[in-house]
Scaffold this motif. Structure first.
Motif, PDB file in Angstrom:
ATOM      1  N   TYR A 180       0.695  -1.253   0.051  1.00 12.87           N
ATOM      2  CA  TYR A 180       0.006   0.036  -0.147  1.00 12.87           C
ATOM      3  C   TYR A 180       0.797   1.231   0.050  1.00 12.87           C
ATOM      4  O   TYR A 180       0.288   2.212  -0.232  1.00 12.87           O
ATOM      5  CB  TYR A 180      -0.765  -0.014   1.455  1.00 12.87           C
ATOM      6  CG  TYR A 180      -0.186   0.043   2.503  1.00 12.87           C
ATOM      7  CD1 TYR A 180       0.203   1.282   3.084  1.00 12.87           C
ATOM      8  CD2 TYR A 180       0.220  -1.293   3.187  1.00 12.87           C
ATOM      9  CE1 TYR A 180       0.731   1.260   4.209  1.00 12.87           C
ATOM     10  CE2 TYR A 180       0.873  -1.180   4.235  1.00 12.87           C
ATOM     11  CZ  TYR A 180       1.296   0.118   4.835  1.00 12.87           C
ATOM     12  OH  TYR A 180       1.877   0.052   6.197  1.00 12.87           O
ATOM     13  N   SER A 181       2.021   1.258   0.470  1.00  9.90           N
ATOM     14  CA  SER A 181       3.058   2.326   0.273  1.00  9.90           C
ATOM     15  C   SER A 181       4.173   2.199  -0.054  1.00  9.90           C
ATOM     16  O   SER A 181       4.924   3.100  -0.428  1.00  9.90           O
ATOM     17  CB  SER A 181       2.957   2.891   2.082  1.00  9.90           C
ATOM     18  OG  SER A 181       3.662   1.792   2.919  1.00  9.90           O
ATOM     19  N   PHE A 182       4.807   0.817  -0.334  1.00  9.54           N
ATOM     20  CA  PHE A 182       6.075   0.637  -0.917  1.00  9.54           C
ATOM     21  C   PHE A 182       5.732   0.064  -2.335  1.00  9.54           C
ATOM     22  O   PHE A 182       4.825  -0.885  -2.650  1.00  9.54           O
ATOM     23  CB  PHE A 182       6.858  -0.514  -0.084  1.00  9.54           C
ATOM     24  CG  PHE A 182       7.306   0.180   1.295  1.00  9.54           C
ATOM     25  CD1 PHE A 182       8.776   0.583   1.217  1.00  9.54           C
ATOM     26  CD2 PHE A 182       6.729   0.602   2.283  1.00  9.54           C
ATOM     27  CE1 PHE A 182       9.302   1.062   2.398  1.00  9.54           C
ATOM     28  CE2 PHE A 182       7.320   1.156   3.371  1.00  9.54           C
ATOM     29  CZ  PHE A 182       8.645   1.445   3.641  1.00  9.54           C
ATOM     30  N   GLU A 183       6.721   0.373  -3.124  1.00  4.71           N
ATOM     31  CA  GLU A 183       6.555  -0.089  -4.584  1.00  4.71           C
ATOM     32  C   GLU A 183       7.857  -0.954  -4.967  1.00  4.71           C
ATOM     33  O   GLU A 183       9.026  -0.506  -4.559  1.00  4.71           O
ATOM     34  CB  GLU A 183       6.373   1.088  -5.568  1.00  4.71           C
ATOM     35  CG  GLU A 183       6.077   0.646  -6.905  1.00  4.71           C
ATOM     36  CD  GLU A 183       4.663   0.240  -7.151  1.00  4.71           C
ATOM     37  OE1 GLU A 183       4.456  -0.631  -8.174  1.00  4.71           O
ATOM     38  OE2 GLU A 183       3.976   0.440  -6.427  1.00  4.71           O
ATOM     39  N   ARG A 184       7.579  -2.178  -5.540  1.00  2.00           N
ATOM     40  CA  ARG A 184       8.743  -2.863  -6.084  1.00  2.00           C
ATOM     41  C   ARG A 184       9.414  -2.404  -7.400  1.00  2.00           C
ATOM     42  O   ARG A 184       8.857  -2.460  -8.389  1.00  2.00           O
ATOM     43  CB  ARG A 184       8.293  -4.291  -6.323  1.00  2.00           C
ATOM     44  CG  ARG A 184       9.532  -5.301  -6.609  1.00  2.00           C
ATOM     45  CD  ARG A 184      10.240  -5.577  -5.490  1.00  2.00           C
ATOM     46  NE  ARG A 184      10.986  -6.718  -5.628  1.00  2.00           N
ATOM     47  CZ  ARG A 184      10.778  -8.061  -5.674  1.00  2.00           C
ATOM     48  NH1 ARG A 184       9.555  -8.434  -5.142  1.00  2.00           N
ATOM     49  NH2 ARG A 184      11.808  -9.069  -5.596  1.00  2.00           N
ATOM     50  N   LYS A 228       7.156   5.540 -12.686  1.00  2.00           N
ATOM     51  CA  LYS A 228       6.887   6.803 -13.090  1.00  2.00           C
ATOM     52  C   LYS A 228       5.514   7.047 -13.166  1.00  2.00           C
ATOM     53  O   LYS A 228       5.151   8.528 -12.556  1.00  2.00           O
ATOM     54  CB  LYS A 228       7.361   7.228 -14.570  1.00  2.00           C
ATOM     55  CG  LYS A 228       7.588   8.524 -14.852  1.00  2.00           C
ATOM     56  CD  LYS A 228       8.300   8.934 -16.200  1.00  2.00           C
ATOM     57  CE  LYS A 228       7.906  10.308 -16.591  1.00  2.00           C
ATOM     58  NZ  LYS A 228       8.699  10.615 -17.759  1.00  2.00           N
ATOM     59  N   ALA A 229       4.474   6.293 -13.546  1.00  4.87           N
ATOM     60  CA  ALA A 229       3.183   6.565 -13.529  1.00  4.87           C
ATOM     61  C   ALA A 229       2.805   6.750 -12.101  1.00  4.87           C
ATOM     62  O   ALA A 229       1.774   7.698 -11.679  1.00  4.87           O
ATOM     63  CB  ALA A 229       2.415   5.443 -14.434  1.00  4.87           C
ATOM     64  N   LYS A 230       3.076   5.989 -11.439  1.00  3.61           N
ATOM     65  CA  LYS A 230       2.723   6.013 -10.039  1.00  3.61           C
ATOM     66  C   LYS A 230       3.384   7.053  -9.094  1.00  3.61           C
ATOM     67  O   LYS A 230       2.562   7.869  -8.192  1.00  3.61           O
ATOM     68  CB  LYS A 230       2.895   4.542  -9.146  1.00  3.61           C
ATOM     69  CG  LYS A 230       2.109   3.607  -9.661  1.00  3.61           C
ATOM     70  CD  LYS A 230       2.595   2.429  -9.042  1.00  3.61           C
ATOM     71  CE  LYS A 230       1.580   1.025  -9.634  1.00  3.61           C
ATOM     72  NZ  LYS A 230       1.752  -0.339  -9.194  1.00  3.61           N
TER      73      LYS A 230
END
Length: 232
Positions: A180-184, A228-230
């Motif tokens: 929910y708050s971290f992106e791979r 980039k989109a996120k």
């Protein structure tokens, strides 16, 4: 899979075991049942496990005393409890799911399937990560973590104060809990997107995420457009 059921009511434990065997079938290598807090703590310390199914009231003993230890380990923990008011707290500690009693096979199967499907949690926020340190459990607020780096079967937590802590869970398991708050953004990195100050494109189709503290983290080529989109 090596599974441990921690439940003080024999009838319920047998029902959980029967359903778990039906759902997982031949994937189960071992399935143990323990009814007391202290025995469960000893079993976890001396065993290699993939999943713990935990009740929060064990003959009057507070299951949270076991939960803080369990969530610091490499395996996932699923709580099965009648204490629905403790669900939010359990999720904040980092359980994969909370199955309220009374439960049916469908609800238990939904929870167990998450350990196989690698489904990410986007509805319940983990607020603490428990790590083992000098023989004790230390609770680290999620807000203090900048990024996480995979280190084989373990993960390294990089904190805002410049320190680093080792977690027994793999990067894949932490991704399930923290999506929910971290992106791979890379095969080896989970990054808190709110800490990204700039996305940099370098020669040779190399991409980097620069954090607010000046640290640069590589972005995988296949993940660049999505990251980039996120971020935007």
């Amino acid at each position: 899979m090596n599974i441990l059921i921690v439940e003080d009511e024999s009838r319920i434990a047998k029902r959980i075991e029967r359903m778990t065997r039906d759902i997982f079938g031949d994937a189960i290598q071992s399935l143990a049942h323990i009814s007391t807090l202290q025995e469960a703590l000893k079993f976890i310390e001396n065993s290699s496990l993939d999943l713990v199914l935990l009740d929060l009231n064990l003959n009057g003993a507070d299951g949270f005393n076991l939960l803080t230890t369990a969530v610091s380990e490499s395996f996932h923990t699923i709580v099965i409890s009648a204490y629905k008011d403790q669900a939010i707290a359990a999720f904040e500690y980092g359980v994969l799911d909370f199955v309220p009693k009374p439960f049916n096979r469908g609800r238990l199967e939904q929870a167990l399937s998450r350990t196989i499907s690698k489904e990410k949690s986007r509805t319940n926020e983990v607020k603490l990560l428990a790590v083992k340190k000098r023989g004790r459990i230390q609770l680290i607020p999620i807000g203090s973590i900048l990024y996480i780096k995979g280190a084989g079967a373990y993960s390294e937590l990089f904190l805002k104060d410049g320190t680093k802590e080792l977690h027994d869970k793999s990067l894949e398991k932490l991704e399930q809990l923290l999506s929910y708050s971290f992106e791979r953004i890379h095969k080896s990195y989970l990054v808190k997107m709110s800490e990204v100050s700039e996305i940099i494109v370098k020669s040779g189709s190399k991409y980097m995420a620069e954090l607010k503290n000046g640290v640069s983290i590589p972005i995988g080529r296949t993940k660049y457009k999505d990251v980039k989109a996120k971020w935007v």
